[in-house]
Design an enzyme around this catalytic site. Structure first.
Site, PDB file in Angstrom:
ATOM      1  N   TYR A 109     -81.131  20.436 -41.819  1.00 60.24           N
ATOM      2  CA  TYR A 109     -81.992  19.924 -42.896  1.00 60.24           C
ATOM      3  C   TYR A 109     -82.161  21.023 -43.937  1.00 60.24           C
ATOM      4  O   TYR A 109     -82.399  22.186 -43.593  1.00 60.24           O
ATOM      5  CB  TYR A 109     -83.365  19.551 -42.317  1.00 60.24           C
ATOM      6  N   GLU A 197     -83.323  16.868 -51.449  1.00 63.86           N
ATOM      7  CA  GLU A 197     -83.312  16.898 -49.987  1.00 63.86           C
ATOM      8  C   GLU A 197     -81.917  16.564 -49.469  1.00 63.86           C
ATOM      9  O   GLU A 197     -81.367  15.515 -49.817  1.00 63.86           O
ATOM     10  CB  GLU A 197     -84.327  15.891 -49.441  1.00 63.86           C
TER      11      GLU A 197
END
Ligand code: ADP
Ligand code: MG
Length: 389
Positions: A109, A197
């Site tokens: 991530y 993101e």
């Protein structure tokens, strides 16, 4: 403003972020054509909606042949996808992204956000990728590494190394990560982003980093500087009321209460919402018509408020500085007549041409309650609902 994954990948690709080959498609036939162009023997068919969590909801399907690409596209297109980010109503899938499949070794991530506390861009990285970061933050906060980038010195290679080491990368992947963080930061600042993101950011079995998913959000106030980004807007994915507000350059946020508000100035709008609550009411919206609103703008704002079924009364609070109260009054009267105003309306007009504005309201045949004092006006609008109930 949000954009689709396929758009985000195109934008980020321009900043050197490695993404897989892919193309958007609007029908099963087109999907097959696109997959054929991309080549290879593994594709991923991905629903394009402005929401994450598609994988778990059946909106991301692996395909090992052109027939499977066709079948997967037919399955997803036209379907209403309900993910944890769409709300219970779900989101209709109008297009799919056909992307080359890759062999994943690890999923990470990586994100950047505007951090208001540190007044800089913060980087967040985690070895636990591909899953909900909120879940990781709640159950394993130690798995998330966060730091800020000093806006004066900007990106430095050590920022990239920090992420690389946190993710346990080795050799060439470390170098790739430095380039990636540099590119993401550059895109973030240049394009006035509010969030980027990458979840998951993957390490392939060949040892390369690829952004496999991408979510990019932009600061609406910066869009005026980026017409090419503004052109990526997909109004199908937005709340119709907010799209309409955007067209008229109104700042509008829908809320759950029953008192519609129209105010000029964000600070005054906040104060108006507060005072409604103080008197026991609940605002139905935040609406700032801005400093230089025209009659048309006021009329649009008014219709926007009335389109909300929850609105049982309206409070208009205008302080005429640059804006003239008579212009506002004319806008209110014109719009109220057009939409056949059926709920009580309290108006507080103060400032430039205030008396003239009040006269216009009074001379109209509309049932408008004029109040000079804000506290009185709020009390009055709250009472008008109680009276009706
Ligand atoms: P969402 O976050 O909306 O669920 P993602 O784009 O993150 O959608 O995809 C979900 C999962 O599907 C990823 O975590 C990854 O495991 C897999 N996936 C997505 N794209 C590819 C791809 N190009 N090749 C292989 N697997 C993929
Ligand atoms: Mg994802």
């Amino acid at each position: 403003m949000n954009i689709h994954e396929y758009q985000a990948k195109q934008v980020l690709g321009g900043y050197g972020i490695p993404v897989s080959k892919g193309k958007v498609a609007f029908s099963a036939e087109e999907a097959v054509k696109v997959a054929d162009e991309i080549g290879g023997s593994l594709w991923v068919v991905k629903a394009q909606i402005h929401a994450g969590g598609r994988g778990k909801a059946g909106g991301v399907i692996l395909a090992r042949s052109l027939d499977e690409v066709k079948a997967a596209t037919s399955k997803i297109l036209g379907k209403t996808l309900v993910t944890h980010q769409t709300g219970p109503k779900g989101q209709l899938v109008r297009k799919v992204y056909i992307e080359q499949g890759c062999d994943i070794d690890k999923e990470f991530y990586l994100s950047m956000i505007v951090n208001r506390q540190t007044e800089s861009v913060s980087v967040m990285a985690s070895q636990a990728g591909g899953v909900d970061i909120e879940e990781v933050a709640a159950s394993m906060p130690e798995k998330i590494v966060t730091f800020s980038i000093d806006p004066v010195s900007g990106f430095q290679p050590f920022h990239g190394r920090k992420v690389a080491f946190a993710l346990g990368l080795e050799a060439q992947a470390i170098k790739q990560m430095i380039t990636m963080v540099a590119g993401l930061y550059q895109a973030f600042v240049k394009l006035d982003c509010s969030q980027i993101e990458i979840n998951p950011l993957v390490l392939t079995t060949q040892g390369n980093l690829i952004a496999l998913d991408a979510k990019v959000s932009f600061d609406d106030n910066g869009l005026i500087r980026h017409p090419d980004i503004e052109a990526l807007r997909d109004t199908d994915e937005e709340d119709p009321a907010e799209t309409q507000a955007h067209e008229y350059e109104l700042s509008y946020v829908k809320l759950d209460g029953s008192i519609g508000c129209m105010v000029n100035g964000a600070g005054l709008a906040m104060a108006t919402m507060d005072i409604i609550k103080l008197h026991g009411g609940e605002p139905a919206n935040f609406l700032d018509v801005g400093g230089g609103a025209t009659k048309e703008k006021v009329s649009a704002a008014f219709k926007l408020i009335l389109a909300d079924q929850n609105v049982k009364a309206i409070l208009i609070n205008i302080f005429g500085g640059i804006m003239r109260c008579d212009v506002i009054a004319e806008g209110i009267v014109a719009a109220a007549k057009e939409v056949h105003l059926s709920v009580p309306m309290v108006v507080r007009l103060q400032g430039t041409n205030g008396e003239l504005g009040k006269k216009i309201l009074k001379e109209s045949t509309l049932k408008i309650i004029s109040e000079d004092d804000l506290s009185q006006a709020a009390a009055c609008v709250v009472k008008s609902i109680r009276g009706a109930a």
